[in-house]
Design a protein around this motif. Structure first.
Motif, PDB file in Angstrom:
ATOM      1  N   HIS A 166      -0.373   0.128   4.232  1.00  0.00           N
ATOM      2  CA  HIS A 166       0.951   0.051   3.619  1.00  0.00           C
ATOM      3  C   HIS A 166       1.958  -0.725   4.469  1.00  0.00           C
ATOM      4  CE1 HIS A 166       1.023   3.398   6.375  1.00  0.00           C
ATOM      5  NE2 HIS A 166       2.329   3.511   6.274  1.00  0.00           N
ATOM      6  N   ILE A 167       1.618  -0.963   5.744  1.00  0.00           N
ATOM      7  CA  ILE A 167       2.438  -1.822   6.612  1.00  0.00           C
ATOM      8  C   ILE A 167       1.805  -3.207   6.722  1.00  0.00           C
ATOM      9  CG2 ILE A 167       3.315  -2.151   8.955  1.00  0.00           C
ATOM     10  CD1 ILE A 167       3.379   0.927   9.214  1.00  0.00           C
ATOM     11  N   GLY A 168       0.493  -3.244   6.924  1.00  0.00           N
ATOM     12  CA  GLY A 168      -0.207  -4.517   7.119  1.00  0.00           C
ATOM     13  C   GLY A 168      -0.148  -5.440   5.924  1.00  0.00           C
ATOM     14  N   VAL A 169      -0.266  -4.882   4.702  1.00  0.00           N
ATOM     15  CA  VAL A 169      -0.217  -5.737   3.504  1.00  0.00           C
ATOM     16  C   VAL A 169       1.152  -6.408   3.359  1.00  0.00           C
ATOM     17  CG1 VAL A 169      -0.269  -5.712   0.968  1.00  0.00           C
ATOM     18  CG2 VAL A 169      -2.100  -4.616   2.266  1.00  0.00           C
ATOM     19  N   PRO A 170       2.275  -5.690   3.485  1.00  0.00           N
ATOM     20  CA  PRO A 170       3.575  -6.370   3.440  1.00  0.00           C
ATOM     21  C   PRO A 170       3.732  -7.436   4.527  1.00  0.00           C
ATOM     22  CG  PRO A 170       3.896  -4.025   3.130  1.00  0.00           C
ATOM     23  CD  PRO A 170       2.443  -4.220   3.475  1.00  0.00           C
ATOM     24  N   LEU A 171       3.256  -7.134   5.734  1.00  0.00           N
ATOM     25  CA  LEU A 171       3.363  -8.123   6.818  1.00  0.00           C
ATOM     26  C   LEU A 171       2.556  -9.378   6.498  1.00  0.00           C
ATOM     27  CD1 LEU A 171       3.133  -5.815   9.988  1.00  0.00           C
ATOM     28  CD2 LEU A 171       5.173  -6.909   9.012  1.00  0.00           C
ATOM     29  N   THR A 172       1.390  -9.192   5.877  1.00  0.00           N
ATOM     30  CA  THR A 172       0.581 -10.341   5.466  1.00  0.00           C
ATOM     31  C   THR A 172       1.319 -11.177   4.428  1.00  0.00           C
ATOM     32  OG1 THR A 172      -1.497  -9.183   5.922  1.00  0.00           O
ATOM     33  CG2 THR A 172      -1.608 -11.043   4.394  1.00  0.00           C
ATOM     34  N   LEU A 173       1.866 -10.529   3.417  1.00  0.00           N
ATOM     35  CA  LEU A 173       2.579 -11.241   2.351  1.00  0.00           C
ATOM     36  C   LEU A 173       3.755 -12.034   2.908  1.00  0.00           C
ATOM     37  CD1 LEU A 173       2.629  -8.421  -0.351  1.00  0.00           C
ATOM     38  CD2 LEU A 173       1.242 -10.492  -0.410  1.00  0.00           C
ATOM     39  N   LEU A 174       4.439 -11.483   3.908  1.00  0.00           N
ATOM     40  CA  LEU A 174       5.612 -12.153   4.465  1.00  0.00           C
ATOM     41  C   LEU A 174       5.242 -13.327   5.364  1.00  0.00           C
ATOM     42  CD1 LEU A 174       7.874  -9.035   5.093  1.00  0.00           C
ATOM     43  CD2 LEU A 174       8.214 -10.839   3.388  1.00  0.00           C
ATOM     44  N   ARG A 175       3.948 -13.511   5.633  1.00  0.00           N
ATOM     45  CA  ARG A 175       3.493 -14.713   6.345  1.00  0.00           C
ATOM     46  C   ARG A 175       3.279 -15.879   5.390  1.00  0.00           C
ATOM     47  NH1 ARG A 175      -1.649 -13.429   8.039  1.00  0.00           N
ATOM     48  NH2 ARG A 175      -1.786 -15.497   8.974  1.00  0.00           N
ATOM     49  N   PHE A 176       3.175 -15.589   4.090  1.00  0.00           N
ATOM     50  CA  PHE A 176       2.996 -16.659   3.107  1.00  0.00           C
ATOM     51  C   PHE A 176       4.281 -17.490   3.019  1.00  0.00           C
ATOM     52  CE2 PHE A 176      -0.102 -13.961   0.320  1.00  0.00           C
ATOM     53  CZ  PHE A 176      -0.978 -13.896   1.386  1.00  0.00           C
ATOM     54  N   ASN A 177       4.118 -18.774   2.710  1.00  0.00           N
ATOM     55  CA  ASN A 177       5.291 -19.618   2.494  1.00  0.00           C
ATOM     56  C   ASN A 177       5.016 -20.576   1.340  1.00  0.00           C
ATOM     57  OD1 ASN A 177       3.833 -21.909   3.612  1.00  0.00           O
ATOM     58  ND2 ASN A 177       4.211 -21.002   5.618  1.00  0.00           N
ATOM     59  N   GLU A 178       5.936 -21.487   1.093  1.00  0.00           N
ATOM     60  CA  GLU A 178       5.812 -22.370  -0.075  1.00  0.00           C
ATOM     61  C   GLU A 178       4.598 -23.279  -0.007  1.00  0.00           C
ATOM     62  OE1 GLU A 178       9.511 -24.404  -0.452  1.00  0.00           O
ATOM     63  OE2 GLU A 178      10.567 -22.647  -1.258  1.00  0.00           O
ATOM     64  N   SER A 179       4.051 -23.497   1.190  1.00  0.00           N
ATOM     65  CA  SER A 179       2.870 -24.368   1.309  1.00  0.00           C
ATOM     66  C   SER A 179       1.559 -23.594   1.168  1.00  0.00           C
ATOM     67  CB  SER A 179       2.891 -25.095   2.661  1.00  0.00           C
ATOM     68  OG  SER A 179       2.687 -24.179   3.721  1.00  0.00           O
ATOM     69  N   THR A 180       1.636 -22.259   1.090  1.00  0.00           N
ATOM     70  CA  THR A 180       0.423 -21.443   0.951  1.00  0.00           C
ATOM     71  C   THR A 180      -0.137 -21.590  -0.458  1.00  0.00           C
ATOM     72  OG1 THR A 180       1.394 -19.836   2.491  1.00  0.00           O
ATOM     73  CG2 THR A 180      -0.561 -19.138   1.259  1.00  0.00           C
ATOM     74  N   GLU A 181      -1.349 -22.136  -0.549  1.00  0.00           N
ATOM     75  CA  GLU A 181      -1.953 -22.393  -1.860  1.00  0.00           C
ATOM     76  C   GLU A 181      -2.801 -21.229  -2.365  1.00  0.00           C
ATOM     77  OE1 GLU A 181      -2.474 -27.145  -2.095  1.00  0.00           O
ATOM     78  OE2 GLU A 181      -3.654 -26.178  -0.511  1.00  0.00           O
ATOM     79  N   VAL A 182      -3.377 -20.461  -1.435  1.00  0.00           N
ATOM     80  CA  VAL A 182      -4.123 -19.253  -1.800  1.00  0.00           C
ATOM     81  C   VAL A 182      -3.891 -18.204  -0.720  1.00  0.00           C
ATOM     82  CG1 VAL A 182      -6.354 -18.219  -2.384  1.00  0.00           C
ATOM     83  CG2 VAL A 182      -5.955 -20.619  -2.904  1.00  0.00           C
ATOM     84  N   GLY A 183      -3.589 -16.972  -1.146  1.00  0.00           N
ATOM     85  CA  GLY A 183      -3.446 -15.863  -0.210  1.00  0.00           C
ATOM     86  C   GLY A 183      -4.623 -14.913  -0.351  1.00  0.00           C
ATOM     87  N   ILE A 184      -5.124 -14.418   0.778  1.00  0.00           N
ATOM     88  CA  ILE A 184      -6.260 -13.501   0.773  1.00  0.00           C
ATOM     89  C   ILE A 184      -5.820 -12.218   1.470  1.00  0.00           C
ATOM     90  CG2 ILE A 184      -8.682 -13.180   1.428  1.00  0.00           C
ATOM     91  CD1 ILE A 184      -8.586 -16.406   1.750  1.00  0.00           C
ATOM     92  N   VAL A 185      -5.766 -11.128   0.706  1.00  0.00           N
ATOM     93  CA  VAL A 185      -5.185  -9.880   1.198  1.00  0.00           C
ATOM     94  C   VAL A 185      -6.226  -8.770   1.213  1.00  0.00           C
ATOM     95  CG1 VAL A 185      -3.399  -8.134   0.821  1.00  0.00           C
ATOM     96  CG2 VAL A 185      -2.897 -10.548   0.350  1.00  0.00           C
ATOM     97  N   GLU A 186      -6.536  -8.288   2.396  1.00  0.00           N
ATOM     98  CA  GLU A 186      -7.451  -7.150   2.535  1.00  0.00           C
ATOM     99  C   GLU A 186      -6.667  -5.858   2.322  1.00  0.00           C
ATOM    100  OE1 GLU A 186      -9.971  -5.017   6.112  1.00  0.00           O
ATOM    101  OE2 GLU A 186      -9.854  -7.215   6.115  1.00  0.00           O
ATOM    102  N   MET A 187      -7.252  -4.927   1.572  1.00  0.00           N
ATOM    103  CA  MET A 187      -6.606  -3.644   1.294  1.00  0.00           C
ATOM    104  C   MET A 187      -7.514  -2.505   1.734  1.00  0.00           C
ATOM    105  SD  MET A 187      -4.988  -4.249  -2.497  1.00  0.00           S
ATOM    106  CE  MET A 187      -3.681  -5.465  -2.768  1.00  0.00           C
ATOM    107  N   GLY A 188      -7.020  -1.704   2.660  1.00  0.00           N
ATOM    108  CA  GLY A 188      -7.769  -0.538   3.113  1.00  0.00           C
ATOM    109  C   GLY A 188      -7.126   0.731   2.589  1.00  0.00           C
ATOM    110  N   ALA A 189      -7.897   1.785   2.500  1.00  0.00           N
ATOM    111  CA  ALA A 189      -7.362   3.056   2.016  1.00  0.00           C
ATOM    112  C   ALA A 189      -8.254   4.191   2.479  1.00  0.00           C
ATOM    113  CB  ALA A 189      -7.282   3.059   0.490  1.00  0.00           C
ATOM    114  N   ASN A 190      -7.655   5.362   2.707  1.00  0.00           N
ATOM    115  CA  ASN A 190      -8.452   6.560   2.971  1.00  0.00           C
ATOM    116  C   ASN A 190      -8.049   7.717   2.072  1.00  0.00           C
ATOM    117  OD1 ASN A 190      -6.043   7.317   4.209  1.00  0.00           O
ATOM    118  ND2 ASN A 190      -6.812   6.879   6.268  1.00  0.00           N
ATOM    119  N   HIS A 191      -7.199   7.430   1.069  1.00  0.00           N
ATOM    120  CA  HIS A 191      -6.814   8.415   0.064  1.00  0.00           C
ATOM    121  C   HIS A 191      -6.677   7.724  -1.291  1.00  0.00           C
ATOM    122  CE1 HIS A 191      -5.483  10.478   3.767  1.00  0.00           C
ATOM    123  NE2 HIS A 191      -5.668  11.593   3.084  1.00  0.00           N
TER     124      HIS A 191
END
Length: 427
Positions: free
Chosen positions: A128-153
């Motif tokens: 829940h912290i890592g995914v937002p931080l990943t998204l905020l690294r994207f910028n207008e030149s990012t053509e594809v974003g790859i987001v890993e999602m982990g969960a234990n509940h």
């Protein structure tokens, strides 16, 4: 302050920071709270080290023109990330699953980056912290974003999908990971399938391994792009898979010789091939990208030391991944084989039986010398000459230092908390 106004200030910044030890100049610092710290108290330090703005939720640390006071810093981080994602409209591939998430993410990234400007989750910043931080690294030149999602509940993947709003999704598998948090295998299936539910409800695309019967059933009425081994109905047909010990894949008259060990890594590679084909990457580029990928961070690394060949897979473990690694190891044709296994964590009331099941896998493998390290393995101690049990790493270390392992083929695997990579220092 409204999210839109905070976002305008974010656009003035170079990026985001959450750790005063690693502050990027002119970044926006988010004062997150942990079990043993409150980053609000670091407000002044963050500014002195180069932060342009500090987002706080304690008015005691307010500094005019430098701090942004909100009700909850974590929720603000998540809302800013979602707002940013919607502003950019970058196509996003979301990945989850019990085993192989990070390796699959890295393979997809190396394949897609042959044609596109990609940004992917760093390491396993997948919560829940890592995914937002990943998204905020994207910028207008990012053509594809790859987001890993982990969960234990349960409900965690659903929540992460609401933040990232993925256009594509892939679940590596449903395995016995985080049994305690999910409440058993059925809970794992339900929790991971929240990605499928999101994609279906939002008319997005699900990448599916048709060889996995359960995943095939779960995505029956979804918009799918599929792969499979020798299945004519698949969009991407894998012709053959070998693993002795490195995985070799054949598809479309193309042979891919990877640096990944074990048949359990085959579908990680196949998923990257399938996604590469969907995005119209040339076969030669897919081949080169995968063949040039070398695993790091204790994940299925092949290491040579003191005349020993070592498969180091000590980043993490659960019953599914450990059983797969052992079964693969058994099939490899080598003399003098040794297994070193550490306890598996977060299994709750199933822990002792799951450790017992792993011991059973090796009980009849008399040609393999097996070392079991940790209290749960020790609780399942068996009196067989080829099976050795130790209550902790220190006891194991004493034994191995006194009697060195030589000229052997070795598998090392255990949960992160066991830190079994320490074995390399004593072999």
């Amino acid at each position: 302050m409204k999210i839109e106004n905070i976002y305008l200030k974010f656009l003035e910044c170079s990026g985001v920071s959450t750790d005063t030890r690693k502050i990027e100049q002119n970044s926006m610092f988010f004062s997150l709270k942990g079990d043993n710290f409150d980053a609000n108290t670091f407000t002044k330090e963050a500014l002195e080290k180069g932060a342009k703005y500090v987002v706080i939720d304690n008015p005691k640390y307010y500094i005019e023109g430098k701090t942004i006071l909100v009700e909850n810093v974590l929720i603000t981080l998540q809302e800013i990330a979602n707002h940013h994602r919607r502003t950019l409209k970058t196509p996003i591939i979301a990945l989850t699953g019990s085993n192989g998430k990070t390796t699959t993410k890295e393979l997809i990234n190396v394949v897609l980056s042959t044609k596109f400007k990609t940004i992917a989750t760093i390491g396993n910043l997948n919560n829940h912290i890592g995914v937002p931080l990943t998204l905020l690294r994207f910028n207008e030149s990012t053509e594809v974003g790859i987001v890993e999602m982990g969960a234990n509940h349960q409900k965690e993947i659903e929540f992460l999908c609401q933040i990232a709003e993925p256009n594509f999704g892939y679940i590596t598998n449903f395995g016995k990971a985080h049994l305690e948090g999910f409440g058993g295998v059925e809970g794992i299936i339900k929790g991971k399938s929240e990605l499928y539910t999101y994609l279906k409800q939002n008319k997005q695309i699900t990448i599916v391994n048709l060889d996995d019967t359960l995943q095939k059933e779960k995505t029956e009425n979804s918009n799918r792009f599929t792969f499979a081994n020798n299945n004519e109905n698949a969009d991407v047909k894998i012709n053959s898979i070998e693993a002795n010990p490195m995985v070799k894949i054949q598809y479309n008259n193309t042979e891919v010789k990877s640096h990944l060990i074990g048949a359990y890594n085959a579908n990680n590679i196949n998923a990257a091939i399938a996604i590469g084909k969907y995005f119209k990457i040339e076969d030669v580029d897919i081949k080169n990208a995968i063949e040039n990928y070398i695993p790091t961070n204790n994940r299925s690394q092949l290491i040579e030391k003191n005349n020993n060949q070592i498969i180091l897979d000590a980043y993490n473990a659960n019953p599914s991944s450990m059983a797969a690694a052992i079964e693969n190891f058994i099939q490899i044709n080598k003399d003098s084989k040794v297994v070193i296994l550490g306890d598996m964590f977060e299994l709750g009331e199933d822990s002792l039986i799951e450790h017992k099941n792993i011991v059973r896998l090796l009980k009849n493998q008399v040609s393999i010398t097996s070392h079991f390290v940790g209290k749960d393995f020790y609780s399942n101690k068996e009196n067989e000459n080829h099976l050795h049990f130790y209550q902790n790493f220190e006891k194991f270390s004493e034994q191995i230092r006194n009697k060195k392992i030589k000229n052997s083929f070795i598998l090392i695997k255990g949960s992160r908390g066991m830190a079994l990579e320490r074995t390399l220092e004593i072999i």
